[in-house]
Design an enzyme around this catalytic site. Structure first.
Site, mmCIF file in Angstrom:
data_model
loop_
_atom_site.group_PDB
_atom_site.id
_atom_site.type_symbol
_atom_site.label_atom_id
_atom_site.label_comp_id
_atom_site.label_asym_id
_atom_site.label_seq_id
_atom_site.Cartn_x
_atom_site.Cartn_y
_atom_site.Cartn_z
ATOM 1 N N HIS A 160 65.575 -22.053 59.334
ATOM 2 C CA HIS A 160 65.279 -22.396 57.850
ATOM 3 C C HIS A 160 65.905 -21.495 56.767
ATOM 4 C CE1 HIS A 160 61.241 -24.026 59.778
ATOM 5 N NE2 HIS A 160 62.216 -25.104 59.483
ATOM 6 N N CYS A 215 55.374 -19.266 57.186
ATOM 7 C CA CYS A 215 55.338 -20.285 57.904
ATOM 8 C C CYS A 215 53.778 -20.708 58.050
ATOM 9 C CB CYS A 215 55.943 -20.387 59.110
ATOM 10 S SG CYS A 215 57.381 -19.374 59.305
HETATM 11 C C1 CIR Z 1 60.090 -24.660 65.125
HETATM 12 O O1 CIR Z 1 60.859 -24.249 65.714
HETATM 13 O O2 CIR Z 1 59.574 -25.423 64.425
HETATM 14 C C2 CIR Z 1 58.596 -23.443 65.349
HETATM 15 N N1 CIR Z 1 58.869 -22.766 66.565
HETATM 16 C C3 CIR Z 1 58.902 -22.264 64.080
HETATM 17 C C4 CIR Z 1 58.776 -22.836 62.922
HETATM 18 C C5 CIR Z 1 58.829 -21.433 61.715
HETATM 19 N N2 CIR Z 1 58.545 -22.230 60.285
HETATM 20 C C6 CIR Z 1 58.771 -21.530 59.227
HETATM 21 O O3 CIR Z 1 59.677 -20.817 59.518
HETATM 22 N N3 CIR Z 1 58.448 -22.108 58.300
#
Ligand code: CIR
Length: 252
Positions: free
Chosen positions: A160, A247
């Site tokens: 991201h 997150c």
């Molecule tokens: C994913 O790959 O969607 C999750 N394992 C990690 C998401 C992390 N989210 C973020 O950085 N906002």
């Protein structure tokens, strides 16, 4: 000032979430303890925690940030880019509807909250594996109605935008060398992360405090220029699942 944070307890299946990194086997008891600590830090900064129950069959659902963008005026429910995460949205929509007007990103547009941040009236939207141009277009259209401008930033690799670029307050952006000269960021003072400390980019600004991951001394030193208290946190287990500090909550 933020008054609330929505969080969600990691479920027992959290280790089967999506990840591209290999930092070893994630430990459930440890992520629970680290998540508790994260919530306590937010609580100590004056936020009321709205903690949701684990969501069965959605191992990434404690990364609540990806499902919504919460602004003072409204909440925008996203359409997460990973199919396995789309089912996380209804419970977040139900919770946010108690607090905010709601708008939604709809297919074929996709947006992950991890690709989005705003500073004052400016939005920054990463075009990534998860957020597509149509999603960014819908988002820009919605926020424009409330007087915000949007800049798009292509994220060529990694997950991201906020893995690489974050607003840390007082006119400062904390970012990796790769994005430091991006034209969308040039109205800001830029702190460039030292080599090897890129993960610390995901530092969280909450009520005039900075919360950063443990173990990044050069970044900590550099952030002192902001003259804000800095809190460090061990989030080793969420990092194993490609997650970081922003997150795990939706703050408003
Ligand atoms: C994913 O790959 O969607 C999750 N394992 C990690 C998401 C992390 N989210 C973020 O950085 N906002």
């Amino acid at each position: 000032m933020f008054k609330y944070a929505i969080t969600r307890t990691p479920g027992k299946d959290f280790a089967s979430g999506i990840t591209t990194v290999d930092f070893g086997k994630p430990n459930y008891q440890l992520i629970l303890a680290q998540h508790e600590n994260y919530k306590n830090i937010l609580k100590n900064l004056g936020l009321q925690i709205i903690n949701l129950e684990p969501l069965d069959a959605f191992p990434d659902s404690y990364f609540v940030e990806d499902t919504a963008i919460v602004m003072p005026e409204l909440a925008i429910i996203t359409n997460p880019g990973a199919d396995s995460r789309k089912g996380e949205v209804p419970t977040i929509r139900a919770e946010l509807s108690k607090h905010k007007e709601i708008e939604e990103i709809i297919a074929p547009g996709t947006v992950d909250g991890g690709d989005v941040f705003f500073a004052d009236k400016r939005f920054f939207v990463g075009i990534s594996k998860r957020t597509n141009e149509e999603g960014a277009r819908q988002l820009s259209h919605i926020v424009k109605k409330y007087g915000y401008t949007s800049s798009l930033i292509t994220v060529p690799s990694g997950l991201h935008l906020k893995c690489f670029v974050n607003y840390v307050g007082r006119g400062y952006i904390l970012t990796t060398e790769e994005f430091a000269n991006h034209e969308a960021l040039q109205d800001y003072k830029i702190i460039v992360l030292a080599k090897g400390e890129e993960y610390a980019s995901n530092t969280l600004l909450v009520n005039n405090h900075l919360i950063m991951p443990e173990g990044f001394p050069k970044t900590m030193e550099a952030l002192k220029v902001l003259e804000m208290p800095i809190i460090t946190i061990n989030n080793s287990e969420c990092r194993k699942m490609d997650g970081a500090l922003t997150c795990m909550s939706l703050r408003f």
